[in-house]
Design a protein around this motif. Structure first.
Motif, PDB file in Angstrom:
ATOM      1  N   SER A  29      -6.528   3.415   1.007  1.00 10.68           N
ATOM      2  CA  SER A  29      -6.350   2.732  -0.188  1.00 10.68           C
ATOM      3  C   SER A  29      -7.913   2.474  -0.729  1.00 10.68           C
ATOM      4  N   LEU A  30      -8.820   1.644   0.348  1.00 11.20           N
ATOM      5  CA  LEU A  30     -10.180   1.590   0.077  1.00 11.20           C
ATOM      6  C   LEU A  30     -10.906   2.609  -0.169  1.00 11.20           C
ATOM      7  N   GLU A  31     -10.895   3.653   0.677  1.00  9.84           N
ATOM      8  CA  GLU A  31     -11.732   4.936   0.695  1.00  9.84           C
ATOM      9  C   GLU A  31     -11.552   5.686  -0.490  1.00  9.84           C
ATOM     10  N   ALA A  32     -10.258   5.721  -1.070  1.00 11.63           N
ATOM     11  CA  ALA A  32      -9.846   6.232  -2.231  1.00 11.63           C
ATOM     12  C   ALA A  32     -10.646   5.530  -3.658  1.00 11.63           C
ATOM     13  N   LEU A  33     -10.912   4.311  -3.490  1.00  6.80           N
ATOM     14  CA  LEU A  33     -11.923   3.865  -4.613  1.00  6.80           C
ATOM     15  C   LEU A  33     -13.280   4.352  -4.905  1.00  6.80           C
ATOM     16  N   LYS A  34     -13.559   5.363  -4.216  1.00  7.02           N
ATOM     17  CA  LYS A  34     -14.910   5.855  -4.296  1.00  7.02           C
ATOM     18  C   LYS A  34     -14.717   6.786  -5.917  1.00  7.02           C
ATOM     19  N   ASP A  35     -13.601   7.415  -5.784  1.00  5.54           N
ATOM     20  CA  ASP A  35     -13.623   8.454  -6.750  1.00  5.54           C
ATOM     21  C   ASP A  35     -12.890   7.637  -8.044  1.00  5.54           C
ATOM     22  N   LYS A  36     -12.534   6.450  -7.670  1.00  4.26           N
ATOM     23  CA  LYS A  36     -11.767   5.466  -8.955  1.00  4.26           C
ATOM     24  C   LYS A  36     -12.623   4.681  -9.655  1.00  4.26           C
ATOM     25  N   VAL A  37     -13.755   4.096  -8.848  1.00  2.13           N
ATOM     26  CA  VAL A  37     -14.583   2.943  -9.458  1.00  2.13           C
ATOM     27  C   VAL A  37     -16.053   3.296  -9.671  1.00  2.13           C
ATOM     28  N   PRO A  38     -16.593   3.235 -11.079  1.00  2.61           N
ATOM     29  CA  PRO A  38     -17.878   3.594 -11.234  1.00  2.61           C
ATOM     30  C   PRO A  38     -18.792   2.963 -10.406  1.00  2.61           C
ATOM     31  N   ASN A  72     -20.085  -5.898  -8.645  1.00  2.00           N
ATOM     32  CA  ASN A  72     -19.457  -6.946  -9.177  1.00  2.00           C
ATOM     33  C   ASN A  72     -18.269  -6.336 -10.186  1.00  2.00           C
ATOM     34  N   ASN A  73     -18.368  -5.134 -10.545  1.00  2.00           N
ATOM     35  CA  ASN A  73     -17.252  -4.307 -11.370  1.00  2.00           C
ATOM     36  C   ASN A  73     -16.304  -3.811 -10.481  1.00  2.00           C
ATOM     37  N   TYR A  74     -16.825  -3.543  -9.234  1.00  2.00           N
ATOM     38  CA  TYR A  74     -15.828  -3.067  -8.299  1.00  2.00           C
ATOM     39  C   TYR A  74     -14.910  -4.105  -7.768  1.00  2.00           C
ATOM     40  N   GLN A  75     -15.449  -5.376  -7.582  1.00  4.27           N
ATOM     41  CA  GLN A  75     -14.710  -6.503  -6.948  1.00  4.27           C
ATOM     42  C   GLN A  75     -13.811  -6.878  -7.977  1.00  4.27           C
ATOM     43  N   VAL A  76     -13.700  -6.569  -9.437  1.00  7.57           N
ATOM     44  CA  VAL A  76     -12.491  -7.064 -10.402  1.00  7.57           C
ATOM     45  C   VAL A  76     -11.726  -5.849 -11.026  1.00  7.57           C
ATOM     46  N   HIS A  77     -12.217  -4.458 -10.534  1.00  6.31           N
ATOM     47  CA  HIS A  77     -11.567  -3.293 -10.964  1.00  6.31           C
ATOM     48  C   HIS A  77      -9.965  -3.345 -10.608  1.00  6.31           C
ATOM     49  N   PRO A  78      -8.903  -3.030 -11.482  1.00  4.19           N
ATOM     50  CA  PRO A  78      -7.668  -3.261 -10.984  1.00  4.19           C
ATOM     51  C   PRO A  78      -7.190  -2.550  -9.680  1.00  4.19           C
ATOM     52  N   GLU A  79      -7.733  -1.311  -9.543  1.00  8.53           N
ATOM     53  CA  GLU A  79      -7.604  -0.657  -8.137  1.00  8.53           C
ATOM     54  C   GLU A  79      -7.974  -1.286  -7.159  1.00  8.53           C
ATOM     55  N   HIS A  80      -9.264  -1.831  -7.029  1.00  9.45           N
ATOM     56  CA  HIS A  80      -9.777  -2.866  -6.071  1.00  9.45           C
ATOM     57  C   HIS A  80      -8.834  -3.971  -5.734  1.00  9.45           C
ATOM     58  N   VAL A  81      -8.663  -4.738  -6.793  1.00  8.23           N
ATOM     59  CA  VAL A  81      -7.614  -5.944  -6.786  1.00  8.23           C
ATOM     60  C   VAL A  81      -6.266  -5.504  -6.067  1.00  8.23           C
ATOM     61  N   LYS A  82      -5.534  -4.295  -6.568  1.00  8.66           N
ATOM     62  CA  LYS A  82      -4.395  -4.020  -5.920  1.00  8.66           C
ATOM     63  C   LYS A  82      -4.790  -3.732  -4.286  1.00  8.66           C
ATOM     64  N   ALA A  83      -5.747  -3.066  -3.969  1.00  5.72           N
ATOM     65  CA  ALA A  83      -5.943  -2.580  -2.482  1.00  5.72           C
ATOM     66  C   ALA A  83      -6.293  -4.037  -1.649  1.00  5.72           C
ATOM     67  N   ALA A  84      -7.081  -4.930  -2.320  1.00  2.00           N
ATOM     68  CA  ALA A  84      -7.431  -6.230  -1.847  1.00  2.00           C
ATOM     69  C   ALA A  84      -6.380  -7.047  -1.570  1.00  2.00           C
ATOM     70  N   THR A  85      -5.227  -7.028  -2.430  1.00  2.09           N
ATOM     71  CA  THR A  85      -4.138  -7.847  -2.389  1.00  2.09           C
ATOM     72  C   THR A  85      -3.449  -7.340  -1.039  1.00  2.09           C
ATOM     73  N   PHE A  86      -3.106  -6.027  -0.642  1.00  6.74           N
ATOM     74  CA  PHE A  86      -2.654  -5.813   0.697  1.00  6.74           C
ATOM     75  C   PHE A  86      -3.402  -6.214   1.605  1.00  6.74           C
ATOM     76  N   VAL A  87      -4.777  -5.990   1.632  1.00 10.70           N
ATOM     77  CA  VAL A  87      -5.616  -6.118   2.680  1.00 10.70           C
ATOM     78  C   VAL A  87      -5.248  -7.818   3.218  1.00 10.70           C
ATOM     79  N   ARG A  88      -5.745  -8.600   2.222  1.00 12.04           N
ATOM     80  CA  ARG A  88      -5.455 -10.022   2.517  1.00 12.04           C
ATOM     81  C   ARG A  88      -4.163 -10.403   3.231  1.00 12.04           C
ATOM     82  N   SER A  89      -2.984  -9.576   2.632  1.00 12.82           N
ATOM     83  CA  SER A  89      -1.758  -9.812   3.411  1.00 12.82           C
ATOM     84  C   SER A  89      -1.586  -9.575   4.906  1.00 12.82           C
ATOM     85  N   VAL A  90      -2.439  -8.678   5.253  1.00 11.66           N
ATOM     86  CA  VAL A  90      -2.431  -8.313   6.852  1.00 11.66           C
ATOM     87  C   VAL A  90      -3.314  -8.560   7.638  1.00 11.66           C
TER      88      VAL A  90
END
Length: 101
Positions: A29-38, A72-90
């Motif tokens: 999920s995190l490595e996929a962000l390279k192609d999703k977040v400017p 800063n934009n990466y931190q709030v990008h919806p795809e990062h928020v989704k991935a980070a939510t899972f990360v924080r849970s485990v």
């Protein structure tokens, strides 16, 4: 270029197999962000550090960004928020450092 390094420990209440599956999901999920977040230059997740016994982390995110604004934009990008939510849970014991390279 801005580096963003994050380290985590696996959560305590998971089996070895669950930890392995969580690591796989985190990596994908995190490595996929390279192609999703400017502004992302690179993202690599290390899920199997050397078994030296002296390490303080089980998982490491090593990422690079074009600028602080891109980070800063990466931190709030919806795809990062989704991935980070899972990360924080485990995971637990998050440590982070950002710096210019």
């Amino acid at each position: 270029m801005v580096k963003h390094i994050v380290m985590w420990k696996h959560g305590d209440n998971f089996t070895k197999d669950e930890k392995k599956e969580h690591a796989k999901i985190i990596k994908e999920s995190l490595e996929a962000l390279k192609d999703k977040v400017p502004g992302v230059i690179s993202i690599k997740v290390i899920t199997e550090p050397l078994p030296s016994g002296s390490g303080d982390a089980d998982l490491i995110l090593d990422s690079s960004f074009e600028s602080v604004e891109a980070l800063n934009n990466y931190q709030v990008h919806p795809e990062h928020v989704k991935a980070a939510t899972f990360v924080r849970s485990v995971v637990k014991d998050r440590k982070c450092i950002d710096y210019y390279e």
